[in-house]
Enzyme design. Structure first.
Site, mmCIF file in Angstrom:
data_model
loop_
_atom_site.group_PDB
_atom_site.id
_atom_site.type_symbol
_atom_site.label_atom_id
_atom_site.label_comp_id
_atom_site.label_asym_id
_atom_site.label_seq_id
_atom_site.Cartn_x
_atom_site.Cartn_y
_atom_site.Cartn_z
ATOM 1 N N ASP A 1 5.295 2.286 0.529
ATOM 2 C CA ASP A 1 4.125 3.026 0.051
ATOM 3 C C ASP A 1 4.423 3.397 -1.407
ATOM 4 O O ASP A 1 5.566 3.366 -1.853
ATOM 5 C CB ASP A 1 3.982 4.290 0.926
ATOM 6 C CG ASP A 1 3.075 5.323 0.318
ATOM 7 O OD1 ASP A 1 1.924 4.977 -0.023
ATOM 8 O OD2 ASP A 1 3.518 6.475 0.160
ATOM 9 N N ASP B 1 2.399 6.246 -3.674
ATOM 10 C CA ASP B 1 2.290 7.671 -4.029
ATOM 11 C C ASP B 1 3.101 8.558 -3.088
ATOM 12 O O ASP B 1 2.880 8.560 -1.891
ATOM 13 C CB ASP B 1 0.819 8.099 -3.998
ATOM 14 C CG ASP B 1 0.027 7.467 -5.129
ATOM 15 O OD1 ASP B 1 -0.949 6.751 -4.853
ATOM 16 O OD2 ASP B 1 0.409 7.681 -6.294
ATOM 17 N N GLY C 1 -8.813 8.136 -3.715
ATOM 18 C CA GLY C 1 -9.308 9.166 -4.626
ATOM 19 C C GLY C 1 -10.820 9.272 -4.661
ATOM 20 O O GLY C 1 -11.372 10.375 -4.726
ATOM 21 N N LYS D 1 -10.987 9.348 -13.941
ATOM 22 C CA LYS D 1 -9.671 9.743 -13.423
ATOM 23 C C LYS D 1 -8.702 8.577 -13.457
ATOM 24 O O LYS D 1 -7.550 8.707 -13.859
ATOM 25 C CB LYS D 1 -9.838 10.281 -11.981
ATOM 26 C CG LYS D 1 -8.558 10.662 -11.293
ATOM 27 C CD LYS D 1 -7.992 9.488 -10.465
ATOM 28 C CE LYS D 1 -6.642 9.837 -9.944
ATOM 29 N NZ LYS D 1 -6.020 8.716 -9.179
ATOM 30 N N THR E 1 -0.396 0.200 -0.566
ATOM 31 C CA THR E 1 -0.850 1.508 -1.032
ATOM 32 C C THR E 1 -2.357 1.668 -0.896
ATOM 33 O O THR E 1 -3.101 0.689 -0.872
ATOM 34 C CB THR E 1 -0.481 1.729 -2.515
ATOM 35 O OG1 THR E 1 -1.029 2.974 -2.967
ATOM 36 C CG2 THR E 1 -0.999 0.613 -3.409
ATOM 37 N N THR E 2 -2.757 2.946 -0.815
ATOM 38 C CA THR E 2 -4.185 3.288 -0.828
ATOM 39 C C THR E 2 -4.671 3.410 -2.263
ATOM 40 O O THR E 2 -5.862 3.533 -2.518
ATOM 41 C CB THR E 2 -4.361 4.642 -0.109
ATOM 42 O OG1 THR E 2 -3.792 4.546 1.194
ATOM 43 C CG2 THR E 2 -5.802 5.028 0.028
ATOM 44 N N ASP F 1 5.420 8.543 3.060
ATOM 45 C CA ASP F 1 5.657 9.971 2.794
ATOM 46 C C ASP F 1 4.651 10.874 3.487
ATOM 47 O O ASP F 1 4.714 12.101 3.345
ATOM 48 C CB ASP F 1 5.575 10.239 1.281
ATOM 49 C CG ASP F 1 4.115 10.172 0.803
ATOM 50 O OD1 ASP F 1 3.614 11.196 0.274
ATOM 51 O OD2 ASP F 1 3.495 9.115 0.979
HETATM 52 C C1 XBP Z 1 -2.114 7.925 -1.893
HETATM 53 C C2 XBP Z 1 -3.579 8.050 -1.995
HETATM 54 C C3 XBP Z 1 -4.265 7.675 -3.284
HETATM 55 C C4 XBP Z 1 -3.824 8.594 -4.426
HETATM 56 C C5 XBP Z 1 -4.838 8.607 -5.561
HETATM 57 O O1 XBP Z 1 -1.864 6.543 -1.825
HETATM 58 O O2 XBP Z 1 -4.215 8.416 -1.019
HETATM 59 O O3 XBP Z 1 -5.650 7.829 -3.056
HETATM 60 O O4 XBP Z 1 -3.757 9.936 -3.936
HETATM 61 O O5 XBP Z 1 -5.024 7.277 -6.031
HETATM 62 P P1 XBP Z 1 -0.500 5.974 -1.102
HETATM 63 P P2 XBP Z 1 -6.512 6.712 -6.196
HETATM 64 O O6 XBP Z 1 -1.026 5.123 0.038
HETATM 65 O O7 XBP Z 1 0.205 5.181 -2.170
HETATM 66 O O8 XBP Z 1 0.295 7.161 -0.633
HETATM 67 O O9 XBP Z 1 -7.312 7.784 -6.930
HETATM 68 O O10 XBP Z 1 -6.370 5.444 -6.986
HETATM 69 O O11 XBP Z 1 -7.022 6.501 -4.798
HETATM 70 MG MG MG Z 2 1.924 8.061 -0.001
#
Ligand code: XBP
Ligand code: MG
Length: 264
Positions: free
Chosen positions: A7, A9, A51, A80, A117-118, A175
């Site tokens: 992942d 973030d 997001g 953003k 990732t999201t 995480d």
């Molecule tokens: C975490 C998320 C993302 C980020 C923001 O992604 O949910 O939406 O918070 O990025 P991960 P965007 O799967 O890597 O933990 O604004 O581009 O969505």
């Molecule tokens: Mg994450």
């Protein structure tokens, strides 16, 4: 173990509290809005993955009609994303402690590495390019590549399918509970590396640790080696195969369904 899927973030990078959150607040200000997400409120909002969807849900909660909220969320998310991309390119989004050591050791051991990732492709690629050479991750799956975001398993299923991996030889590293659910939904064992936004619901992970180390602590899950409190190749290897293999006909049906959704 054949492959590790990371992942982004909160796992590879420390990006939420002092990264995305600041970019969201800069977007509110750029559009002349008084809204401001403090660290505590943002921690709650993180339960909504993506997001754009996070913004739309927040705006509906502030009383906007759904159609108006989606339209404004799109406009805010464009601003953003541009701000966060600039932060990523400027080196303002650091790796989590211990990540570079672990990624290097997995590469030396010729473990195949992937990202699921999201996050939005517009910043994911520049962020990864800032920290790693392009050959590090064999495939990077972002929000743009799947029909459904985490906690749905689509991003992990996309990696497993396209790289022709055997799920019992793959480990996901996450995480958050949404990420854990996505990995488990794809039949993958999951190592959760806790950060200051990780909630208590991750206790179902095969292993939960307080960090990549050194001096990290195993909090729950299977017994796995952590020399000097470090997550190593051997730590992750101990998790491979700890979930029932899911490469049978039921799993293939789920893969084909995910492929149909991605193509639709
Ligand atoms: C975490 C998320 C993302 C980020 C923001 O992604 O949910 O939406 O918070 O990025 P991960 P965007 O799967 O890597 O933990 O604004 O581009 O969505
Ligand atoms: Mg994450």
């Amino acid at each position: 173990m054949e492959a590790v899927i990371f992942d982004v973030d909160g796992t590879l990078v420390d990006s939420e509290r002092h990264g995305h959150r600041l970019a969201f607040n800069e977007a509110f200000a750029a559009l002349g809005m008084a809204d401001h997400w403090d660290e505590e409120e943002y921690g709650e909002l993180l339960n909504i993955t993506g997001g754009r969807r996070r913004l739309a849900t927040y705006l509906v909660g502030r009383g906007l009609q759904p159609a108006e909220a989606v339209c404004l969320a799109d406009e805010l998310h464009r601003v953003k994303t541009s701000r966060f991309r600039a932060m990523a390119v400027a080196g303002a989004v650091p790796l989590m402690p211990g990540v570079r050591r672990l990624v290097s050791s997995l590469r030396r051991a010729e473990v195949r590495l992937f990202v699921a990732t999201t996050g939005s492709a517009d910043w994911v690629r520049p962020l990864l390019d800032h920290h790693f050479d392009r050959s590090t991750f064999e495939r990077v799956v972002t929000a743009a590549d799947v029909a459904r975001l985490k906690p749905e398993p689509d991003a992990y299923l996309d990696v497993v399918r396209r790289a022709r991996l055997k799920s019992h030889r793959v480990v996901a590293i996450e995480d958050s509970v949404n990420g854990l659910r996505a990995a488990h939904g794809a039949g993958l064992p999951c190592l959760v590396v806790r950060n200051d936004y990780t909630g208590p619901e991750v206790v179902g992970a095969e292993l939960v640790v307080s960090g990549f180390g050194p001096n990290a602590l195993a909090e729950s899950g299977v017994a796995a080696p952590m020399p000097h409190g470090m997550v190593t190749l051997d730590t992750i290897n101990a998790l491979a195969g700890t979930r029932p293999p899911t490469d049978g006909p039921r799993h293939r049906r789920k893969l084909f369904a995910a492929r149909r959704r991605t193509r639709s």
